[in-house]
Design a protein around this motif. Sequence first.
Motif, PDB file in Angstrom:
ATOM      1  N   ALA A   1       0.643  -1.112  -0.020  1.00 57.24           N
ATOM      2  CA  ALA A   1      -0.169  -0.014  -0.030  1.00 57.24           C
ATOM      3  C   ALA A   1       0.920   1.212  -0.067  1.00 57.24           C
ATOM      4  O   ALA A   1       0.616   2.116  -0.683  1.00 57.24           O
ATOM      5  CB  ALA A   1      -0.877  -0.246   1.310  1.00 57.24           C
ATOM      6  N   ASP A   2       2.022   1.306   0.794  1.00 56.52           N
ATOM      7  CA  ASP A   2       2.698   2.437   0.631  1.00 56.52           C
ATOM      8  C   ASP A   2       3.532   2.608  -0.438  1.00 56.52           C
ATOM      9  O   ASP A   2       3.488   3.786  -0.740  1.00 56.52           O
ATOM     10  CB  ASP A   2       3.829   2.256   1.966  1.00 56.52           C
ATOM     11  CG  ASP A   2       3.257   2.058   3.227  1.00 56.52           C
ATOM     12  OD1 ASP A   2       2.077   2.968   3.532  1.00 56.52           O
ATOM     13  OD2 ASP A   2       3.587   1.942   4.470  1.00 56.52           O
ATOM     14  N   ALA A   3       4.005   1.484  -1.012  1.00 50.03           N
ATOM     15  CA  ALA A   3       4.854   1.547  -2.297  1.00 50.03           C
ATOM     16  C   ALA A   3       3.845   2.306  -3.360  1.00 50.03           C
ATOM     17  O   ALA A   3       4.188   3.000  -4.387  1.00 50.03           O
ATOM     18  CB  ALA A   3       5.294   0.259  -2.814  1.00 50.03           C
ATOM     19  N   VAL A   4       2.652   1.854  -3.480  1.00 51.20           N
ATOM     20  CA  VAL A   4       1.665   2.303  -4.505  1.00 51.20           C
ATOM     21  C   VAL A   4       1.208   3.850  -4.208  1.00 51.20           C
ATOM     22  O   VAL A   4       1.108   4.381  -5.070  1.00 51.20           O
ATOM     23  CB  VAL A   4       0.197   1.357  -4.188  1.00 51.20           C
ATOM     24  CG1 VAL A   4      -1.030   1.913  -5.279  1.00 51.20           C
ATOM     25  CG2 VAL A   4       0.597  -0.010  -5.015  1.00 51.20           C
ATOM     26  N   ARG A   5       1.185   4.238  -2.952  1.00 52.26           N
ATOM     27  CA  ARG A   5       0.870   5.418  -2.677  1.00 52.26           C
ATOM     28  C   ARG A   5       2.161   6.343  -3.039  1.00 52.26           C
ATOM     29  O   ARG A   5       1.675   7.510  -3.761  1.00 52.26           O
ATOM     30  CB  ARG A   5       0.575   5.832  -1.029  1.00 52.26           C
ATOM     31  CG  ARG A   5       0.360   7.011  -0.799  1.00 52.26           C
ATOM     32  CD  ARG A   5       0.260   7.164   0.818  1.00 52.26           C
ATOM     33  NE  ARG A   5       1.406   6.836   1.389  1.00 52.26           N
ATOM     34  CZ  ARG A   5       1.436   6.475   2.825  1.00 52.26           C
ATOM     35  NH1 ARG A   5       0.540   6.590   3.477  1.00 52.26           N
ATOM     36  NH2 ARG A   5       2.771   6.142   3.248  1.00 52.26           N
ATOM     37  N   ASP A   6       3.258   5.743  -2.827  1.00 47.56           N
ATOM     38  CA  ASP A   6       4.493   6.686  -3.322  1.00 47.56           C
ATOM     39  C   ASP A   6       4.614   6.732  -4.914  1.00 47.56           C
ATOM     40  O   ASP A   6       4.738   7.822  -5.658  1.00 47.56           O
ATOM     41  CB  ASP A   6       5.833   6.124  -2.897  1.00 47.56           C
ATOM     42  CG  ASP A   6       5.739   6.120  -1.359  1.00 47.56           C
ATOM     43  OD1 ASP A   6       5.221   6.887  -0.698  1.00 47.56           O
ATOM     44  OD2 ASP A   6       6.810   5.169  -0.660  1.00 47.56           O
ATOM     45  N   ALA A   7       4.005   5.862  -5.424  1.00 48.44           N
ATOM     46  CA  ALA A   7       4.012   5.641  -7.105  1.00 48.44           C
ATOM     47  C   ALA A   7       2.974   6.899  -7.455  1.00 48.44           C
ATOM     48  O   ALA A   7       3.287   7.368  -8.436  1.00 48.44           O
ATOM     49  CB  ALA A   7       3.736   4.280  -7.660  1.00 48.44           C
ATOM     50  N   VAL A   8       1.661   6.642  -7.069  1.00 50.85           N
ATOM     51  CA  VAL A   8       0.734   7.754  -7.344  1.00 50.85           C
ATOM     52  C   VAL A   8       1.191   9.122  -7.143  1.00 50.85           C
ATOM     53  O   VAL A   8       1.185   9.879  -7.928  1.00 50.85           O
ATOM     54  CB  VAL A   8      -0.700   7.452  -6.634  1.00 50.85           C
ATOM     55  CG1 VAL A   8      -1.668   8.482  -7.112  1.00 50.85           C
ATOM     56  CG2 VAL A   8      -1.191   5.955  -7.003  1.00 50.85           C
ATOM     57  N   THR A   9       1.815   9.353  -6.060  1.00 50.17           N
ATOM     58  CA  THR A   9       2.398  10.633  -5.500  1.00 50.17           C
ATOM     59  C   THR A   9       3.299  11.013  -6.485  1.00 50.17           C
ATOM     60  O   THR A   9       3.520  12.309  -6.903  1.00 50.17           O
ATOM     61  CB  THR A   9       2.843  10.856  -4.186  1.00 50.17           C
ATOM     62  OG1 THR A   9       1.866  10.182  -3.241  1.00 50.17           O
ATOM     63  CG2 THR A   9       3.580  11.891  -4.052  1.00 50.17           C
ATOM     64  N   ALA A  10       4.337  10.122  -6.909  1.00 51.24           N
ATOM     65  CA  ALA A  10       5.386  10.536  -7.806  1.00 51.24           C
ATOM     66  C   ALA A  10       4.654  10.804  -9.255  1.00 51.24           C
ATOM     67  O   ALA A  10       5.161  11.821  -9.894  1.00 51.24           O
ATOM     68  CB  ALA A  10       6.574   9.371  -7.910  1.00 51.24           C
TER      69      ALA A  10
END
Length: 408
Positions: free
Chosen positions: A236-245
């Motif tokens: 979940a955290d990795a996906v959130r970082d990907a969306v943010t980037a």
Amino acid sequence: MFILVESVRMALRSLRAHPLRSALTVLGVVIGVAAIVAVVSVMHGLSASISGELRAFGAGSLTVEGYTPFKEQLLGRQNVLALDDYGRIVAHVDGIRNVAAAFAPFGPGATVRSPARSAVTQVLAVTVSYQRAMQAWPEHGRALRGADGTSRRKVCVAGRKALKKLGLPADAVGTYVDIGGHWFKIVGVAEPKGDLFGLSRDDYLLIPFEVGQALAADADRADIAITFEVDDVAQADAVRDAVTALLRKVHGIRPGQPDDFTVQTARQAAEKFLGIVAMVSAVLASITAIALLVGGIGIMNVMLVSATERTREIGICIALGARRHHIVAQFLIEAATLSSLGGLAGLAVGWLLARAATALIPGLPPASLPGWSIAVAIGFSGAVGIVFGILPAVKAARLNPVDALRYE
């Protein structure tokens, strides 16, 4: 132990000897504890209800929305998520499913007309996954389908409150309503969710996403809210970082500049809400605790009067060998007993007030009294009695036995 039991017995005997004075003395403690218990019970019930609903979305559910700082809002600016952002998330972010999007094609409030009357309600253009993400299941009729959007069918699902405002029956499936100059057929009625803080969560109409795009005055500037689930909760955290980037890149946000959007999980939203509730509860409890100070002053005043009234009794006790700490203990236990009884009465009154508040105020969930608050209420009220009973106890213990025996 004997001294403790005897002191409690004497304290109860003193209360029975002056019932009206004792009742008026603990009134401040009763009011203070009742106010604190009522506030804690209502806020705890509200917190449990909302956090339960937020956690129902699951730890792997993420929401993306546009974010505008308050200062920029005052200048008339608004950051939004556009249709292109929705398309990019779907196309370029891996490990997600059930992507749901929603926006208001007719603005925050739309005028809807029925054969009976017209009303202003919220009209949302949503994808099929939105109904699952928001738990908006149909009570009557059916939910929106993918074919409704691809075929541009003018159909909608209505909330119970919206139907009531439009003068339509609870089962209004098959009825037509005018939205923005276009007639839509009601194909479903969503299950009611009730009110929250006096605001209805059933005052809306859902239309197909593609139909909303076609009817929106400026679909490219539509403010879209996006919700989706991750395939693996651990990512979940990795996906959130990907969306943010991704969004920072397409929005042209430079390093060091703040985001013009928010990406948060359901758990983060729940924790944020619980933090706000805890802060509000602490502020309200601190304000209502002032009544406890008033009650403590009343206890101190009565105990000073009691020490004066019992001067000869104290002199006899000292003459018979009682030590000063025995006199101090007796008065402190009497003050603590007095305030603790007030705390118990305040606990009962506060719980009744909380139950009455949740019954009379629409949208408030049932009150819930946590176990720790009971212990804190009784313990704190007893501590108030001890703190404000120290001065009278010390005064009584310092009496000269000879002068005390001569006192009339």
